[in-house]
Design a protein around this motif. Sequence first.
Motif, PDB file in Angstrom:
ATOM      1  N   LYS A 291       2.293  -5.796 -24.390  1.00 12.98           N
ATOM      2  CA  LYS A 291       3.228  -6.034 -22.955  1.00 12.98           C
ATOM      3  C   LYS A 291       2.437  -5.754 -21.829  1.00 12.98           C
ATOM      4  CE  LYS A 291       6.847  -7.092 -25.256  1.00 12.98           C
ATOM      5  NZ  LYS A 291       8.109  -6.167 -25.172  1.00 12.98           N
ATOM      6  N   VAL A 292       1.310  -5.788 -21.840  1.00 17.28           N
ATOM      7  CA  VAL A 292       0.419  -5.686 -20.350  1.00 17.28           C
ATOM      8  C   VAL A 292       0.668  -6.976 -19.640  1.00 17.28           C
ATOM      9  CG1 VAL A 292      -1.816  -5.077 -19.430  1.00 17.28           C
ATOM     10  CG2 VAL A 292      -1.003  -4.141 -21.632  1.00 17.28           C
ATOM     11  N   PRO A 293       0.752  -6.867 -18.362  1.00 16.87           N
ATOM     12  CA  PRO A 293       0.823  -8.091 -17.342  1.00 16.87           C
ATOM     13  C   PRO A 293      -0.411  -8.704 -17.176  1.00 16.87           C
ATOM     14  CG  PRO A 293       2.082  -6.168 -16.467  1.00 16.87           C
ATOM     15  CD  PRO A 293       1.112  -5.817 -17.781  1.00 16.87           C
TER      16      PRO A 293
ATOM     17  N   ILE B  87      -6.715 -12.532 -16.774  1.00 16.41           N
ATOM     18  CA  ILE B  87      -7.180 -11.181 -16.187  1.00 16.41           C
ATOM     19  C   ILE B  87      -5.936 -10.143 -16.113  1.00 16.41           C
ATOM     20  CG2 ILE B  87      -9.333 -11.845 -15.004  1.00 16.41           C
ATOM     21  CD1 ILE B  87      -8.027 -11.954 -12.495  1.00 16.41           C
ATOM     22  N   PRO B  88      -6.048  -9.107 -16.403  1.00 15.57           N
ATOM     23  CA  PRO B  88      -5.045  -8.231 -16.005  1.00 15.57           C
ATOM     24  C   PRO B  88      -4.529  -8.133 -14.739  1.00 15.57           C
ATOM     25  CG  PRO B  88      -6.665  -7.113 -17.419  1.00 15.57           C
ATOM     26  CD  PRO B  88      -7.284  -8.364 -16.674  1.00 15.57           C
ATOM     27  N   ILE B  89      -2.999  -8.100 -14.188  1.00 20.34           N
ATOM     28  CA  ILE B  89      -2.811  -8.203 -12.753  1.00 20.34           C
ATOM     29  C   ILE B  89      -3.342  -6.841 -12.183  1.00 20.34           C
ATOM     30  CG2 ILE B  89      -0.567  -7.973 -11.595  1.00 20.34           C
ATOM     31  CD1 ILE B  89       0.647 -10.113 -13.534  1.00 20.34           C
ATOM     32  N   ASN B  90      -3.339  -5.840 -12.959  1.00 19.13           N
ATOM     33  CA  ASN B  90      -3.851  -4.621 -12.117  1.00 19.13           C
ATOM     34  C   ASN B  90      -5.147  -4.306 -12.066  1.00 19.13           C
ATOM     35  OD1 ASN B  90      -1.291  -3.867 -11.957  1.00 19.13           O
ATOM     36  ND2 ASN B  90      -1.018  -2.924 -13.859  1.00 19.13           N
TER      37      ASN B  90
ATOM     38  N   ASP C   1       1.134  -5.043  -2.359  1.00 22.84           N
ATOM     39  CA  ASP C   1       2.485  -5.451  -2.567  1.00 22.84           C
ATOM     40  C   ASP C   1       2.549  -6.767  -3.572  1.00 22.84           C
ATOM     41  OD1 ASP C   1       3.211  -3.194  -1.278  1.00 22.84           O
ATOM     42  OD2 ASP C   1       3.402  -4.241   0.568  1.00 22.84           O
ATOM     43  N   ALA C   2       1.493  -7.615  -3.121  1.00 20.16           N
ATOM     44  CA  ALA C   2       1.574  -9.020  -3.899  1.00 20.16           C
ATOM     45  C   ALA C   2       1.517  -8.618  -5.270  1.00 20.16           C
ATOM     46  CB  ALA C   2       0.543  -9.997  -3.222  1.00 20.16           C
TER      47      ALA C   2
ATOM     48  N   SER D 259       3.543  -9.915  -8.530  1.00 19.33           N
ATOM     49  CA  SER D 259       3.375 -10.475  -9.675  1.00 19.33           C
ATOM     50  C   SER D 259       3.553  -9.685 -10.977  1.00 19.33           C
ATOM     51  CB  SER D 259       1.741 -10.622  -9.663  1.00 19.33           C
ATOM     52  OG  SER D 259       1.244 -11.563  -8.464  1.00 19.33           O
ATOM     53  N   ARG D 260       3.312  -8.506 -10.999  1.00 14.63           N
ATOM     54  CA  ARG D 260       3.510  -7.612 -12.234  1.00 14.63           C
ATOM     55  C   ARG D 260       5.216  -7.792 -12.479  1.00 14.63           C
ATOM     56  NH1 ARG D 260       5.293  -2.424 -12.803  1.00 14.63           N
ATOM     57  NH2 ARG D 260       4.629  -1.477 -14.903  1.00 14.63           N
TER      58      ARG D 260
END
Length: 341
Positions: free
Chosen positions: A97-99, A112-115, A140-141, A145-146
């Motif tokens: 459940k990692v974005p 790639i991870p969103i964070n 903020d974007a 996305s997350r």
Amino acid sequence: PSNPTYKPQPASAPQPELTGKAKNPFVTLKQDAVTETPFGKNTPKQSAPANSAQSNTPQQKRSSKSSNDSSDQKKPTQKDNMLAIVKGQDVFLDQDKVPYVSIVKGPSIKDIPINSDEYEAHLMMEYVKHHGSVPSDVRDAMKLSRAFAITNQKILPVHTRFHFDGRTLLLDLCDGNGNIVQADRNGWQVVHKGLNKFYQPAYMKPLPIPDKNGDIMDLLEFLSFDSPMDKVLATIWVVTALASNTDRPILLLSGTQGAGKTTAADILRSCIDPVSLSGLGTPSTERDFAVTLRRQQVPSFDNLTFIKGDIQDLMARVVTGGSIERRKLYSDSDSVFISFK
């Protein structure tokens, strides 16, 4: 009278009706309208024609201002432009459940991870490319996305270097072109990864195209093992390491100083998961170990003289499969589960 516009009317002229309201006696009767003329020297100015090009009435001014405001609202803001970029991204959740987000990098698609810093840099460069200015709300974007990834609930497993489901082996070549090796009981071939998701850390090095005429036994001449059985065990370990759905033993290389332990470990690992890192120390906490397991398919640790008990237990769980729970922040109750095997 001093009012020059006043003209006495004959007695037979029509008189104003009595409506209970006092009437100004100084009026000029016309055929189309009745215009009041105030008493004194100040005479009313003549109003502009109805079809005049100039508009001075308050109603017309308000209408003009409203039209200008409407045209200003139609111009997209920086947030609107960034929203359009985010909506065009392919976001999803991995098995933990990692974005994640899939972005185009040349002929390949990177997952790639969103964070991550890489995604932040990607959003900034996409905005500069399309709008010619530097955005100020990239964070903020990333949060948006997350949110899209979490609400969409599209779950796709993300692998690091290789994955085996019991029938098919997928090995990421990390060559920048999206090529992977797909192998099963009928043989193997190099194909494009397609919808398969692979995470590629920055320190991951590419693998060469395998040679169908190669022989794994050629590896033995580069390993300085005294026992023939050790050479057999090391060769078997390389093969079974790719079977990520089964229990596999931890390879332990021991010897005196200068025996070539680190060199042998780097050679064996370079056959299946080459990286630019070498000789990592043992993680001191479970959290640090979880990060290492998350980013490396074949972690290697060098010069170990002592391993803490909880790290020993975690290494045993790595062989049979397990997971680690950790909080995102110490100030909240949200948890992240990291599975590994």
